[in-house]
Scaffold this motif. Structure first.
Motif, PDB file in Angstrom:
ATOM      1  N   HIS A  64       1.115  11.243   5.478  1.00 29.99           N
ATOM      2  CA  HIS A  64       1.434  10.405   4.304  1.00 29.99           C
ATOM      3  C   HIS A  64       1.280  11.226   3.030  1.00 29.99           C
ATOM      4  N   HIS A  66       3.210  11.902  -1.171  1.00 33.69           N
ATOM      5  CA  HIS A  66       4.266  11.599  -2.149  1.00 33.69           C
ATOM      6  C   HIS A  66       4.456  12.909  -2.904  1.00 33.69           C
ATOM      7  N   HIS A 236       2.314   1.430   2.959  1.00 31.46           N
ATOM      8  CA  HIS A 236       0.894   1.362   2.588  1.00 31.46           C
ATOM      9  C   HIS A 236       0.312   0.027   3.072  1.00 31.46           C
ATOM     10  N   HIS A 273      -3.675   4.461   4.655  1.00 29.83           N
ATOM     11  CA  HIS A 273      -4.961   3.952   4.142  1.00 29.83           C
ATOM     12  C   HIS A 273      -5.713   3.058   5.123  1.00 29.83           C
ATOM     13  N   ASP A 324      -2.097  12.146   1.070  1.00 25.22           N
ATOM     14  CA  ASP A 324      -1.558  11.211   0.079  1.00 25.22           C
ATOM     15  C   ASP A 324      -0.959  12.031  -1.073  1.00 25.22           C
TER      16      ASP A 324
HETATM   17 ZN    ZN Z   1       0.510   6.626  -0.822  1.00 24.53          ZN
END
Ligand code: ZN
Length: 458
Positions: A64, A66, A236, A273, A324
């Motif tokens: 995961h 971004h 998420h 998460h 993340d």
């Molecule tokens: Zn995220």
């Protein structure tokens, strides 16, 4: 291609469990796959990589990310902010200023850092596809991955509903109708998606959140569309306790029950998460083989809590590790993430809560399993040679009775060599063909421009 032989490592982490977690010996790589681990006689034409004093492990898998956030680290107004305020002040303030150069620079820096921490596969949750961009974010991400030699799963985000903020100066994140979103995802699948077990390019369907980004009916439709296209489902979930409260208030059930009602559980689904879970949710995730992308650094940075990764793992569930976005981590170093995962559960649950081998398994074999890439993530004969030689020549690694523990227990990893399908993508600690000085200068330019443009609006 000549065979590559890795010689003289202290040992090999396989990514597997228990007695199979460690092996010793040299490694022969033939045609991009592992031919032998153990006694490897010399053959004419071998290319030898010296791993003396180092530890070999599978290429790490970050499930995961971004990548666009790599130019948005350390925004002063949000450095001490919890998730919702941070969302408003960072991604939702800056998204419209990200031009082609900013995204390309962010992707290059992010992937370079991942590679230099021994990571060879990344799932990037990219959710900015507005009509106002005069470029194609997916093309930039896939081109950058190709140039640097990383495997990329593009978890294509998006939303049909968005939250309006308390000031008109913050433009809500771009929305699409469900039909437009599905058509665009279908186009990406036909352009990029390769379902092979050692695929370098995948697409997944990934609404920003299942609870307030789309309607419940749309959520179910997205699951069905993803399955009919044969692609994974990602989003998420339960990052903060507010998230759980919202779900209870609006839908009358906890988040994992809510997504299960809408067909969002199963071995093709993974959630970032999952910090706030009760026992019934942990059991449901384990039973349905739904994956967790555990992001302990981001959860720590935003004060969100500690995800029950150990409980899910012990219940037989699937736990992977992820950095993340760098805007809520201030880095995207999978070595540092492994160290944090090893520490944080011991701080919370005692010194035997998690071992180095558990953390390596989450970061390799489990990540590959969650992304449905069965030919990577484990070092064994026949597997694809995605691997890293972790270097132990730094003073931090001197004095280790068991040097194998160094890459996880002593903190941030340093890598000497990284191979992706047997191709060198890091050589002697550097990325071949990448002008790091130029990239760092370009990053500084991009960050200054973004700061200037944001200051003029906020
Ligand atoms: Zn995220």
């Amino acid at each position: 291609m000549n065979d590559i032989v890795i010689r003289n490592a202290c040992g090999v982490f396989t990514g597997l469990k228990g007695a199979q977690a460690r092996r010793t010996g040299d490694i022969r790589i033939h045609d991009g796959r592992i031919a032998t681990i153990g006694d490897v006689p010399e053959q004419p034409g071998d290319t030898v990589l010296d791993a003396r004093g180092g530890v070999v492990m599978p290429g790490l898998v970050s499930t995961h990310h971004h990548l666009f956030q790599t130019m948005l680290k350390g925004i002063p107004s949000a450095i001490d902010a919890p998730l919702e305020k941070w969302l408003r002040l960072v991604p939702n303030t800056y998204w419209r200023f990200l031009d082609e150069e900013a995204l390309q620079t962010a992707a290059q820096v992010g992937m370079a850092e991942l590679l230099l921490s021994g990571c060879t596969t990344v799932a990037d949750h990219h959710y900015l596809f507005p009509d106002s961009y005069h470029y194609d974010p997916a093309a930039i991400l896939f081109e950058t991955a190709e140039q640097l030699g990383m495997r990329l799963v593009l978890a294509r985000g998006g939303t049909t509903r968005t939250r309006k903020f308390d000031t008109d100066q913050i433009v809500p994140a771009p929305t699409e109708t469900l039909d437009v979103m599905l058509k665009r995802i279908g186009d990406l699948v036909s352009r990029y998606h390769d379902p092979a077990p050692d695929s370098r390019r995948r697409i997944a369907i990934a609404p920003n959140t299942p609870t307030w980004g789309v309607t419940p009916d749309e959520l179910r439709e997205l699951a069905r569309a993803g399955r009919s296209m044969g692609i994974g489902l990602h989003t998420h979930l339960s990052e903060t306790d507010n998230y759980v409260r919202y779900c209870l208030d609006v839908y009358g059930m906890r988040p994992v029950q809510f997504v299960a009602e809408h067909e969002w559980v199963g071995p093709d689904v993974w959630f970032a998460h999952l910090v706030h879970l009760d026992d019934s949710e942990i059991a449901l995730l384990a039973q349905t083989e739904t994956g967790m992308a555990h992001c302990p650094q981001s959860n720590g940075r935003l004060g969100s809590g500690i995800a029950p990764a150990v409980a899910l793992d012990r219940a037989g569930g699937r736990v992977s590790l992820a950095v993340d976005g760098a805007a809520s981590n201030e880095a995207c170093d999978m070595g540092a993430e492994m160290h944090m995962a090893w520490m944080v559960h011991r701080a919370a649950h005692g010194a035997d809560a998690v071992t180095c081998e558990d953390v390596v398994r989450w970061s390799t074999a489990e990540g590959a399993r969650i992304l449905s890439l069965p030919d990577i993530g484990v070092l064994a004969e026949g597997m694809v040679a995605d691997l890293a030689v972790h270097d132990l020549s730094h003073p931090r690694h001197a004095g280790l009775a068991d040097p194998m523990l160094g890459p996880v227990a002593s903190g941030a990893a340093c890598v000497r060599h990284v191979l992706s399908a047997g191709r060198p993508v890091v050589v002697d600690g550097a990325i071949p063909g990448l002008d790091m000085q130029e990239l760092m200068e370009r990053s500084r330019r991009v960050v200054s421009r973004l700061a200037r443009e944001a200051a003029a609006y906020v």
